[in-house]
Design a protein around this motif. Sequence first.
Motif, PDB file in Angstrom:
ATOM      1  N   GLY A   1       0.848  -1.183   0.000  1.00 28.46           N
ATOM      2  CA  GLY A   1       0.000   0.000   0.000  1.00 28.46           C
ATOM      3  C   GLY A   1       0.885   1.236   0.000  1.00 28.46           C
ATOM      4  O   GLY A   1       1.725   1.404   0.891  1.00 28.46           O
ATOM      5  N   LEU A   2       0.728   2.125  -0.979  1.00 33.80           N
ATOM      6  CA  LEU A   2       1.638   3.257  -1.114  1.00 33.80           C
ATOM      7  C   LEU A   2       1.552   4.199   0.080  1.00 33.80           C
ATOM      8  O   LEU A   2       2.572   4.586   0.654  1.00 33.80           O
ATOM      9  N   HIS A   3       0.346   4.577   0.487  1.00 30.44           N
ATOM     10  CA  HIS A   3       0.244   5.525   1.592  1.00 30.44           C
ATOM     11  C   HIS A   3       0.644   4.899   2.929  1.00 30.44           C
ATOM     12  O   HIS A   3       1.351   5.553   3.722  1.00 30.44           O
ATOM     13  N   PRO A   4       0.255   3.657   3.240  1.00 27.06           N
ATOM     14  CA  PRO A   4       0.793   3.039   4.460  1.00 27.06           C
ATOM     15  C   PRO A   4       2.316   3.027   4.493  1.00 27.06           C
ATOM     16  O   PRO A   4       2.922   3.244   5.547  1.00 27.06           O
ATOM     17  N   PHE A   5       2.959   2.782   3.332  1.00 32.14           N
ATOM     18  CA  PHE A   5       4.420   2.824   3.306  1.00 32.14           C
ATOM     19  C   PHE A   5       4.913   4.231   3.634  1.00 32.14           C
ATOM     20  O   PHE A   5       5.875   4.403   4.398  1.00 32.14           O
TER      21      PHE A   5
ATOM     22  N   ALA B   1       1.236  14.656  -5.691  1.00 32.84           N
ATOM     23  CA  ALA B   1      -0.109  15.007  -5.215  1.00 32.84           C
ATOM     24  C   ALA B   1      -0.449  14.220  -3.952  1.00 32.84           C
ATOM     25  O   ALA B   1      -0.965  14.787  -2.976  1.00 32.84           O
ATOM     26  N   LEU B   2      -0.146  12.923  -3.943  1.00 34.51           N
ATOM     27  CA  LEU B   2      -0.428  12.117  -2.752  1.00 34.51           C
ATOM     28  C   LEU B   2       0.435  12.557  -1.569  1.00 34.51           C
ATOM     29  O   LEU B   2      -0.041  12.608  -0.427  1.00 34.51           O
ATOM     30  N   PHE B   3       1.702  12.897  -1.830  1.00 34.35           N
ATOM     31  CA  PHE B   3       2.563  13.404  -0.761  1.00 34.35           C
ATOM     32  C   PHE B   3       1.959  14.668  -0.145  1.00 34.35           C
ATOM     33  O   PHE B   3       1.961  14.847   1.070  1.00 34.35           O
ATOM     34  N   GLN B   4       1.457  15.543  -1.011  1.00 36.24           N
ATOM     35  CA  GLN B   4       0.855  16.784  -0.538  1.00 36.24           C
ATOM     36  C   GLN B   4      -0.407  16.513   0.278  1.00 36.24           C
ATOM     37  O   GLN B   4      -0.601  17.081   1.362  1.00 36.24           O
ATOM     38  N   TYR B   5      -1.277  15.641  -0.228  1.00 39.42           N
ATOM     39  CA  TYR B   5      -2.516  15.316   0.480  1.00 39.42           C
ATOM     40  C   TYR B   5      -2.218  14.740   1.861  1.00 39.42           C
ATOM     41  O   TYR B   5      -2.867  15.087   2.851  1.00 39.42           O
ATOM     42  N   SER B   6      -1.248  13.826   1.928  1.00 44.70           N
ATOM     43  CA  SER B   6      -0.937  13.180   3.190  1.00 44.70           C
ATOM     44  C   SER B   6      -0.499  14.194   4.239  1.00 44.70           C
ATOM     45  O   SER B   6      -0.921  14.132   5.407  1.00 44.70           O
TER      46      SER B   6
ATOM     47  N   GLU C   1      -1.036  17.577   4.150  1.00 47.42           N
ATOM     48  CA  GLU C   1      -2.125  18.525   4.398  1.00 47.42           C
ATOM     49  C   GLU C   1      -3.183  17.947   5.328  1.00 47.42           C
ATOM     50  O   GLU C   1      -3.766  18.666   6.143  1.00 47.42           O
ATOM     51  N   GLN C   2      -3.424  16.660   5.211  1.00 52.69           N
ATOM     52  CA  GLN C   2      -4.468  16.020   6.015  1.00 52.69           C
ATOM     53  C   GLN C   2      -3.976  15.608   7.404  1.00 52.69           C
ATOM     54  O   GLN C   2      -4.705  14.966   8.163  1.00 52.69           O
ATOM     55  N   GLY C   3      -2.753  15.983   7.744  1.00 51.08           N
ATOM     56  CA  GLY C   3      -2.236  15.703   9.077  1.00 51.08           C
ATOM     57  C   GLY C   3      -1.874  14.251   9.305  1.00 51.08           C
ATOM     58  O   GLY C   3      -1.855  13.798  10.452  1.00 51.08           O
ATOM     59  N   LEU C   4      -1.557  13.525   8.246  1.00 48.39           N
ATOM     60  CA  LEU C   4      -1.245  12.099   8.367  1.00 48.39           C
ATOM     61  C   LEU C   4       0.258  11.850   8.409  1.00 48.39           C
ATOM     62  O   LEU C   4       0.774  11.326   9.386  1.00 48.39           O
ATOM     63  N   ALA C   5       0.992  12.248   7.366  1.00 48.81           N
ATOM     64  CA  ALA C   5       2.446  12.150   7.390  1.00 48.81           C
ATOM     65  C   ALA C   5       3.009  13.318   8.192  1.00 48.81           C
ATOM     66  O   ALA C   5       2.550  14.453   8.056  1.00 48.81           O
ATOM     67  N   SER C   6       4.010  13.045   9.020  1.00 50.24           N
ATOM     68  CA  SER C   6       4.571  14.070   9.892  1.00 50.24           C
ATOM     69  C   SER C   6       5.348  15.128   9.125  1.00 50.24           C
ATOM     70  O   SER C   6       5.645  16.194   9.668  1.00 50.24           O
ATOM     71  N   LYS C   7       5.678  14.845   7.879  1.00 49.40           N
ATOM     72  CA  LYS C   7       6.345  15.829   7.030  1.00 49.40           C
ATOM     73  C   LYS C   7       5.947  15.563   5.588  1.00 49.40           C
ATOM     74  O   LYS C   7       5.421  14.485   5.270  1.00 49.40           O
ATOM     75  N   LYS C   8       6.185  16.532   4.734  1.00 43.25           N
ATOM     76  CA  LYS C   8       5.910  16.324   3.314  1.00 43.25           C
ATOM     77  C   LYS C   8       7.070  15.529   2.722  1.00 43.25           C
ATOM     78  O   LYS C   8       8.208  15.981   2.701  1.00 43.25           O
ATOM     79  N   LEU C   9       6.759  14.341   2.250  1.00 46.72           N
ATOM     80  CA  LEU C   9       7.774  13.422   1.755  1.00 46.72           C
ATOM     81  C   LEU C   9       8.211  13.785   0.339  1.00 46.72           C
ATOM     82  O   LEU C   9       7.537  14.544  -0.367  1.00 46.72           O
TER      83      LEU C   9
END
Length: 381
Positions: free
Chosen positions: A104-108, A350-355, A357-365
Motif C-alpha cells: 500500500g503506497l500511503h501506508p508505506f 499530489a499524494l505526498f501533498q494530500y498526506s 495537508e491532512q495531518g497524516l504524514a509528519s512531514k511532506k515526503l
Amino acid sequence: MDEKASDRKKSITLSRREFIKNSLLTAGAAGALSAVSAVQVQAATASGKLPLIVSGYKLDRTEALIDGRATVEGCEIKFEPMGIGDINTNVFSGSQTLDVTEIGLHPFMLAFANDGFRGYSLLPIFPLRTFRHKSVFIRTDRGIDRPEDLRGKRIATPGYSSTSLTWIRGFISDEYGVSPEDVEWVVSSKTSDSASGKASKQENIFPEGLTISEGPSGVDESELLVSGEVDALFHAVEPRAFVEGDPIVGRLFPDTRAVERAYFAKTGIFPIMHAVVIRNSLVEQNPWLPKAVFNAYSQAKKIMYDQLKKMGWATISLPWAAQEIEETHALMGENFWPYGIEPNRKALEALFQYSHEQGLASKKLTIEELFHPSSLEFTES
C-alpha cells in the motif's frame, strides 16, 4: 563469455551464497525457514539463481511474472499471493519474509515518515491504481446531489488513512472545496470487504482537529449507511448494500466514467494505490536486483498490452472491451499504465501533498527519499 558477463555471474553466485548463509544462520532464532526453505536452497544451488519470495495480487499486468513468461534475470521466483492488509503488516511490523512485494503506497509513506521504517525501499512499479470518484457512496434520501452537499454530513469510513481514502479526501478538497474538517467522520468497527486481509496500523491513523467517532461494535460500513447512522461513505470497494442493489445507497457521481475521464484530462493524474518494495538488505548484497525486478514487471505489463491489442475483445468478458481499449489509448496514450518516476511524478507528489495537508504524514515526503536511489532513473523501453 566476456569479462563483464563473467563478473556479473560471479556477483550473482556470491550474492546468492551469502543470502542463503544469512538466512540459515537466523532461521532457528527467528523462524525464518518459511522465507528460505531447504527445498529453495537446493533449487538455488542447482540453478545458480537467487531465490526471491514475491507477493501481491494476481493481476493481468503481473500474471506473466507469476507464471514465468516474464522473468527476473538471475533469480528464481516463488510467488505468495496475499491480501494487501496482510502484506502491509508483514513488511512493517511482521516477519518480513517477503523479498519483493506489492505494498500500500500511503501506508508505506506513513511507516517511513512517522515510524522511522527503513527495512524496504520503493521501486517505481505501480501494480494497482484507479480513479476514486467511484468510491464515494451516499444515502439517496439525504439531499446530497453534488460534492459540496457533503458539508456538515456524517461520513462513514472503515479506517481513515488508507491510500484510497487519502486520495478521495484530496480530490474532494481540491476540486470541490470540501475539507476533512467540514464533515463528521464515523469509523466502522468492521468492513463488508474481506478480501484485503486485516488492515495494518498505518491504515488507522486519525489526525487531530477532526470530529471522529466510532460506529457501533460489530456494525460494518454498509450497515451504517443503510441504517441511516451516516449520510455518506468513503470506501475503496462497493459496500454490500450497493452490490445487492439497495435503492437507498447510490454513488455521489452516477456517471463515474465521465467524471473520472474529465479529472484525468484536467489534472493528468491517474491515482496510484499500490507500489512495489524491495528489501534493502537484499539490495545491499545484490545491487543489480532493483533494475532486474523493474524490467520483469515492465515485461509482464508489456505482455498484457500485447494481449489486449491482439485478443482483448475475446479474453475480456465485456461486449465493448475493444472500444474501451481504443478510448483509453486516445485519452491516456498507449502506455496508459506507466512505470518509472517521471511519468508518475505528478501523481506521487499530489499524494505526498494530500498526506501532509491532512495531518497524516509528519512531514511532506519526497520521491528521492522514498524510492531506492538506483531506481530514480529507471525508464521503460
